[in-house]
Design a protein around this motif. Structure first.
Motif, PDB file in Angstrom:
ATOM      1  N   GLN A   1      30.794  25.240  67.311  1.00 59.53           N
ATOM      2  CA  GLN A   1      30.677  26.565  67.925  1.00 59.53           C
ATOM      3  C   GLN A   1      31.914  26.887  68.749  1.00 59.53           C
ATOM      4  N   HIS A   2      32.375  28.142  68.639  1.00 57.54           N
ATOM      5  CA  HIS A   2      33.496  28.652  69.438  1.00 57.54           C
ATOM      6  C   HIS A   2      32.992  29.858  70.222  1.00 57.54           C
ATOM      7  N   ASN A   3      33.276  29.878  71.520  1.00 57.73           N
ATOM      8  CA  ASN A   3      32.791  30.936  72.407  1.00 57.73           C
ATOM      9  C   ASN A   3      33.927  31.880  72.799  1.00 57.73           C
TER      10      ASN A   3
ATOM     11  N   LYS B   1      29.844  34.366  69.745  1.00 59.36           N
ATOM     12  CA  LYS B   1      29.999  32.983  69.303  1.00 59.36           C
ATOM     13  C   LYS B   1      30.231  32.987  67.806  1.00 59.36           C
ATOM     14  N   HIS B   2      31.207  32.220  67.371  1.00 62.25           N
ATOM     15  CA  HIS B   2      31.448  32.022  65.952  1.00 62.25           C
ATOM     16  C   HIS B   2      31.495  30.535  65.681  1.00 62.25           C
ATOM     17  N   PHE B   3      31.382  30.168  64.410  1.00 62.27           N
ATOM     18  CA  PHE B   3      31.290  28.768  64.036  1.00 62.27           C
ATOM     19  C   PHE B   3      32.314  28.437  62.968  1.00 62.27           C
TER      20      PHE B   3
END
Length: 61
Positions: A19-21, A27-29
């Protein structure tokens, strides 16, 4: 680290994801293969958003 199963937001393939915040709450993955690119994308977006926010604060002061 890559503990979420799903579809990578960068390459759109099924994989184990990280996960990227974003600073705006999104949030994207990313999969392991796309992780370097994803980290750079998120970092650049967050830096640009913070710079814009700081610029607005200075103008409104």
């Amino acid at each position: 680290m890559f503990g979420i199963e799903g579809i990578c937001d960068w390459c759109h393939r099924p994989a184990m994801l990280l996960q990227h915040n974003y600073c705006d709450g999104l949030k994207h993955f990313s999969c392991e293969e796309c992780n370097d690119c994803a980290q750079q994308d998120v970092r650049q977006f967050n830096q640009a958003e913070m710079a814009l926010s700081n610029a607005k604060t200075i103008v409104n002061s």
